[in-house]
Write a protein that holds these residues in place. Structure first.
Motif, short mmCIF file in Angstrom:
data_model
loop_
_atom_site.label_atom_id
_atom_site.label_comp_id
_atom_site.label_asym_id
_atom_site.label_seq_id
_atom_site.Cartn_x
_atom_site.Cartn_y
_atom_site.Cartn_z
N HIS A 83 0.80 -1.22 0.00
CA HIS A 83 0.00 0.00 0.00
C HIS A 83 0.84 1.28 0.00
CE1 HIS A 83 -2.86 -3.06 1.47
NE2 HIS A 83 -3.78 -2.31 0.88
N ILE A 84 2.14 1.14 -0.22
CA ILE A 84 2.99 2.35 -0.24
C ILE A 84 2.58 3.27 -1.37
CG2 ILE A 84 5.32 3.17 -0.73
CD1 ILE A 84 6.42 0.92 0.95
N GLY A 85 2.39 2.71 -2.55
CA GLY A 85 2.00 3.54 -3.70
C GLY A 85 0.67 4.23 -3.47
N LEU A 86 -0.30 3.48 -2.95
CA LEU A 86 -1.60 4.05 -2.63
C LEU A 86 -1.44 5.20 -1.65
CD1 LEU A 86 -4.73 4.09 -2.46
CD2 LEU A 86 -4.54 2.34 -0.68
N HIS A 550 -6.40 6.60 -10.82
CA HIS A 550 -6.97 5.76 -9.76
C HIS A 550 -5.87 5.44 -8.76
CE1 HIS A 550 -10.18 5.33 -12.78
NE2 HIS A 550 -10.94 5.28 -11.71
N LEU A 551 -6.21 5.64 -7.50
CA LEU A 551 -5.18 5.74 -6.47
C LEU A 551 -4.51 4.41 -6.15
CD1 LEU A 551 -7.02 8.18 -4.02
CD2 LEU A 551 -5.36 8.73 -5.81
N MET A 552 -5.19 3.29 -6.31
CA MET A 552 -4.56 2.02 -5.97
C MET A 552 -3.57 1.59 -7.05
SD MET A 552 -4.27 -0.42 -3.76
CE MET A 552 -5.70 -0.58 -2.70
N SER A 553 -3.98 1.63 -8.29
CA SER A 553 -3.13 1.13 -9.38
C SER A 553 -2.13 2.17 -9.86
CB SER A 553 -4.00 0.69 -10.55
OG SER A 553 -4.65 1.82 -11.14
N GLY A 554 -2.47 3.45 -9.71
CA GLY A 554 -1.61 4.49 -10.25
C GLY A 554 -1.81 4.69 -11.74
N ARG A 555 -2.82 4.05 -12.31
CA ARG A 555 -3.09 4.17 -13.74
C ARG A 555 -4.30 5.09 -13.98
NH1 ARG A 555 -1.80 -1.44 -13.45
NH2 ARG A 555 -4.01 -1.99 -13.29
N CYS A 556 -4.32 5.67 -15.16
CA CYS A 556 -5.44 6.52 -15.54
C CYS A 556 -6.42 5.74 -16.40
CB CYS A 556 -4.94 7.74 -16.32
SG CYS A 556 -4.04 8.93 -15.31
N SER A 557 -7.70 6.00 -16.20
CA SER A 557 -8.75 5.38 -17.00
C SER A 557 -9.98 6.26 -16.93
CB SER A 557 -9.05 3.96 -16.49
OG SER A 557 -9.35 3.97 -15.12
N VAL A 580 -21.07 10.88 -11.67
CA VAL A 580 -21.07 9.65 -10.88
C VAL A 580 -19.64 9.22 -10.60
CG1 VAL A 580 -23.29 8.98 -11.86
CG2 VAL A 580 -21.17 8.10 -12.88
N ASN A 581 -19.52 8.15 -9.80
CA ASN A 581 -18.23 7.54 -9.48
C ASN A 581 -17.28 8.50 -8.77
OD1 ASN A 581 -18.84 4.97 -10.34
ND2 ASN A 581 -17.91 5.21 -12.37
N ALA A 582 -17.73 8.99 -7.61
CA ALA A 582 -16.83 9.77 -6.77
C ALA A 582 -15.68 8.92 -6.25
CB ALA A 582 -17.62 10.36 -5.58
N TYR A 583 -15.91 7.62 -6.15
CA TYR A 583 -14.88 6.68 -5.67
C TYR A 583 -13.78 6.57 -6.72
CZ TYR A 583 -13.09 2.06 -4.13
OH TYR A 583 -12.32 1.01 -3.71
N LEU A 584 -12.53 6.82 -6.31
CA LEU A 584 -11.43 6.74 -7.28
C LEU A 584 -10.24 5.94 -6.77
CD1 LEU A 584 -9.58 9.01 -5.79
CD2 LEU A 584 -10.67 10.60 -7.36
N ILE A 585 -10.49 5.06 -5.82
CA ILE A 585 -9.40 4.20 -5.36
C ILE A 585 -9.10 3.14 -6.42
CG2 ILE A 585 -8.68 2.53 -3.60
CD1 ILE A 585 -10.28 4.20 -1.58
N HIS A 586 -10.14 2.46 -6.92
CA HIS A 586 -10.01 1.50 -8.02
C HIS A 586 -10.82 2.00 -9.22
CE1 HIS A 586 -8.20 -1.73 -5.61
NE2 HIS A 586 -9.12 -1.53 -4.68
N ASP A 587 -10.49 1.48 -10.39
CA ASP A 587 -11.35 1.64 -11.55
C ASP A 587 -12.43 0.57 -11.46
OD1 ASP A 587 -12.61 1.90 -13.94
OD2 ASP A 587 -10.90 1.28 -15.18
N THR A 588 -13.62 0.96 -11.05
CA THR A 588 -14.65 -0.03 -10.77
C THR A 588 -15.32 -0.57 -12.03
OG1 THR A 588 -16.33 1.69 -10.43
CG2 THR A 588 -15.12 0.92 -8.49
N ALA A 589 -14.95 -0.06 -13.21
CA ALA A 589 -15.45 -0.67 -14.45
C ALA A 589 -15.00 -2.12 -14.56
CB ALA A 589 -14.97 0.12 -15.67
#
Length: 884
Positions: A83-86, A550-557, A580-589
């Motif tokens: 979880h260091i990156g997160l 997205h905060l967990m992966s560090g990738r943009c989507s 919608v999708n205020a949550y941005l820890i994961h890409d929930t798609a």
């Protein structure tokens, strides 16, 4: 832990013994008293009309255990590296959000709310904002700005009693155990050992025995939260009924004074321009009077109102304005002189900047020797038009349909509340009576949990708004193109509804959690449940290609992909429904559970409402999300695979390959797709999903069944054979939908029974002595799975079980939260065995209503079975008589 009884049907036993078995099981589930919470109560007085069932606590009680919120430092060393990156990305994002944008983060890891063991039942109906009172009587949690909480106890908001005999005041006391440093001219420090609080939501009672006075006061708090009522349940009002018992041999004159600050303890209380005015309203032969407190902020202004009913033998008086600072001895002296206030005419001047203003209302009556009398107060708050944090759009609250949008409704709201609260109470009692009268021999803790956990429907940052005339719910895809009507009839008639994932997890209608909590809505306010589904369905076909990190992966989507269910419908500090999708820890798609939970809820809701138009509207959306879900079946065996990260509601617990949780939800979704295809006469689709179900079920058993339970996942990792408490979620939802047997059975009954036994033996009974509910993950050797920050937590609301075991599990959660940890009316998402909790006041515990659905269904089945036996017996008797 609070949805337990839907898995297995009635016990297989001889006719006539099933009911006895069921009642015996439920009446021996470890029932205990709440004596510890009442151990310091010294009076023998039990109040006026206080029910037996509910949550009861002495005002002098102190909770011994003090817990702290989960913070970054609580991540174990074994999990820190993952979880260091997160952590770094979250810190950067948090700094930009709070310091640059001056906004509140949707989850604030650096500002978690400390545990305040003070909260009682909130005031008000659904969606108009809430004010929560503590169980000691304080006004201490505010949600007037939509979805945004303010935790501040306003000291001057109090009830005070004045007793007079023979024209002389003999006793005057603020009914508060506090001794604040302000308002020193008032008589504080009521002895809490002579009072107790009792909650059975949406009502609550506080009983005060006045030491040395032989007088008992019972304050009954009533909010209009009434199942299947879509008018009065929306009102931002609460009524306080004071029952006064005089046990003396002489008459007394009794006055109650209600004081209220213009504001909520927020810094804008001192922004200037606020003013008060008295009012009197008479109509339909009933009169009310009181004080209006106009809170004139630039954004979301509102009017508070304290009011009382005028009657020939009651004297209503007021003080339009007083300053709630200093000793405030003038107001105290005003009341003590003659039991009434001066009642000046005219409004108060607007407050200068930096100053606050308050108002007072007193009602007096005579109470005969050895007699009883009643006083009635009302509190309302009128904020008809609201804007969310972005301030882009204006929304109209639901109650304005009946009381207008001008912001002048407080007198009418007060009049209506004071003349209709008895009708509300009658409706509430009729609704609660079957459970409280022990129709199923239910334990007392369950009755308390069932009704008191409903607080979150109102106090979950809840908004209930009218659908704007120019709104297009469909996302631009019309019915003829596989979409929805622009303005579905349900939303047009019943409005839009949204509640937060939690007061600290500020996302509206978080769908993976709503999956559990939705039972309360579909059973009690089904039109609101369907309204939520239409909003979600409309957002499915929308897309937002805006790239974000997205905060967990560090990738943009993209923020939102097409034909997938959103995680949530937005942040109240932004613009819900619009973004919608205020949550941005994961890409929930790429989450594996959201689409499936939509399909399962669609059929469950149809099963319970039999609304065929709803089913027709949802069918093409269900097909679209299932087609999207199919891409996760990478090897074509009919079973989806997880992707090697936390790609489902357990968003901190990695899962790889086919898994018990998501695989089970997938099979259950295939079942309901087959059922719905039959209902819409689409045999081709039925056969398609039937083939997937047959192949997927075989793969599920082959890859996950270990002879006792379903493994957490099929990755072959060291911990892949952990026992997940939520492994039977798919079967649970099938049973809740009247499926799970015969043609629509996805899981062998004997394997479900074995899996549930493993969960109970290990996750429940091998954890914390079986007294704290079920830990999410348990190793087969009987120690918690500590591979993630969530696997060793208890999540309130996610465990299935058979009758006795389910009740035992749920009881452990209730007693931990409500009796041991002091988390009444703020049940958290999670707690560990020791030390910490996470996310106070959370949505998922509403899933206790799934237990009630199971009980209702079982009772209905038993009644039907008994009637069938009686009919068979009568027919047999008639046949024998005819033959003879």
């Amino acid at each position: 832990s609070l949805r337990c009884l839907l898995h297995i049907g009635p016990p297989v036993c001889a006719p006539g013994k099933c009911e006895l078995y069921f009642l015996t099981v439920l009446s021996h589930c470890g029932e205990k008293s709440t004596g510890d919470l009442m151990s310091r109560y010294v009076s023998k007085e039990m109040g006026y009309g206080v029910p037996k069932e509910g949550w009861r606590i002495c005002l002098a009680h102190e909770f011994k255990e003090k817990r702290k919120p989960f913070q970054a430092k609580d991540v174990s060393l074994s999990n820190v590296w993952d979880h260091i990156g997160l952590g770094i990305r979250y810190l950067k994002w948090w700094y930009k959000k709070t310091q640059v944008e001056k906004k509140a983060p949707f989850i604030d890891m650096f500002g978690a709310q400390p545990l305040r063991q003070i909260y009682g039942a909130p005031l008000g109906g659904i969606g108009g904002g809430t004010i929560t009172r503590g169980w000691r009587g304080e006004f201490c949690r505010w949600q007037l700005r939509p979805g945004m909480y303010h935790y501040k106890t306003v000291t001057a908001n109090q009830f005070t009693v004045c007793l007079r005999r023979g024209g002389q005041t003999v006793y005057q006391q603020v009914l508060s155990v506090e001794r604040p440093p302000t308002l020193q001219g008032w008589n504080w420090g009521y002895c809490g050992e002579y009072a107790f609080y009792h909650a059975l939501y949406p009502r609550a009672w506080t009983v005060y025995h006045l030491p040395g006075q032989n007088v008992t006061l019972t304050c009954r708090q009533v909010s209009p939260v009434i199942p299947h009522d879509y008018q009065d349940s929306s009102l931002p009002v609460a009524v306080f009924v004071w029952d006064i018992e005089n046990k003396n041999d002489y008459d007394l004159d009794v006055s109650i004074m209600f004081t209220m600050v213009n504001g909520s303890g927020h810094k804008d209380d001192k922004s200037g321009g606020h003013w008060n005015e008295p009012f009197h309203l008479e109509k339909e032969g009933e009169a009310v009077s009181g004080v209006l407190l106009h809170h004139c902020t630039t954004v979301n202004p509102y009017t508070l109102c304290i009011a009382a009913r005028e009657q020939p033998d009651r004297e209503v008086s007021h003080q339009t304005a007083f300053s709630p600072k200093g000793t405030c001895s003038g107001l105290w002296s005003d009341l003590i002189t003659d039991g009434r206030l001066d009642s000046p005419t005219g409004s108060s001047p607007p407050t200068p900047k930096g100053e606050k203003v308050a108002a007072a209302l007193a009602v007096g009556c005579s109470v005969p020797a050895q007699g009883h009398n009643t006083l009635e107060f009302c509190l309302t708050w009128d904020m008809p038009k609201i804007t969310f944090g972005s301030k882009e759009r204006e929304h109209i609250r639901r109650y304005t349909r009946y009381f207008g949008t001008k912001g002048d409704a407080s007198p009418s709201l007060s009049h209506y509340a004071l003349t209709h609260y008895r009708q509300w109470e009658k409706s509430i009692e009729e609704w609660q009576r079957p459970v409280l009268q022990d129709r199923y021999s239910l334990p007392s803790w369950y009755k308390s949990a069932l009704f008191n956990e409903l607080y979150f429907v109102v106090d979950g940052g809840t908004v209930w708004t009218e659908l704007p005339e120019d709104a297009d719910v469909s996302g631009g895809v019309r019915s003829e193109d596989g979409g929805l009507p622009a303005q579905p009839a349900i939303i047009k008639e019943y409005g839009r509804f949204a509640y937060l994932e939690g007061q600290e997890y500020r996302m509206y209608n978080t769908y993976d959690v709503h999956f559990y909590a939705s039972f309360a809505l579909i059973m009690l306010w089904p039109k609101l449940a369907l309204s939520v589904q239409y909003d979600i369905a409309g957002s499915v076909v929308q897309q937002d290609p805006t790239e974000r990190l997205h905060l967990m992966s560090g990738r943009c989507s993209p923020v939102k992909a097409k034909n997938v269910v959103p995680h949530d419908i937005g942040d109240p500090d932004d613009e819900p429904w619009q973004r919608v999708n205020a949550y941005l820890i994961h890409d929930t798609a790429d989450w594996k559970d959201l689409n499936l939970k939509f399909v399962l809820q669609v059929y469950r809701d149809f099963h319970l409402t039999q609304d065929r138009q709803y089913l027709r509207d949802m069918w093409p959306i269900c097909q679209a999300v299932m087609d999207s879900e199919l891409k996760f079946d990478l090897d074509g065996d009919g079973l989806i695979e997880n992707s090697g990260y936390a790609d489902q509601t357990y968003d901190g617990w990695t899962v790889t390959g086919p898994s018990a949780y998501c695989g089970g939800l997938w099979l259950a979704s295939l079942c309901v797709m087959c059922k719905m295809a039959r209902l819409v006469d689409n045999e081709e689709t039925n056969q398609r999903f039937r083939d997937l179900l047959d192949r997927g079920s075989a793969a599920f058993d082959k890859l996950l069944w270990n002879g006792k339970y379903y493994n957490y996942d099929s990755s072959g990792r060291d911990l892949s054979n952990s026992v997940m408490s939520d492994q039977c979620a798919g079967h649970w939802f099938l049973r809740a939908s009247g499926l799970g047997e015969g043609e629509y059975q996805a899981f062998p009954k004997e394997k479900i029974q074995s899996a549930l036994k493993s969960v109970f033996d290990l996750n429940v009974m091998s954890f914390a002595g079986g007294q704290m509910g079920a830990v999410n993950g348990m190793r087969p050797e009987g120690v918690p799975d500590r591979s993630s920050v969530q696997s060793d937590e208890v999540w309130i609301g996610v465990v299935e079980g058979n009758n006795k075991e389910g009740m035992r599990t749920a009881e452990g959660c209730y007693r931990t939260v409500w009796e041991r940890l002091g988390m009444a009316f703020q049940t958290p998402e999670a707690y560990c065995e020791k030390g910490i909790y996470r996310s106070l006041a959370y949505m998922r515990p509403l899933s206790i209503w799934a237990m009630q659905l199971a009980l209702d269904t079982s009772q209905k089945d038993q009644t039907t079975s008994a009637q069938t036996r009686d009919m068979d017996g009568e027919q047999g008797q008639n046949l024998r008589e005819n033959q003879s």
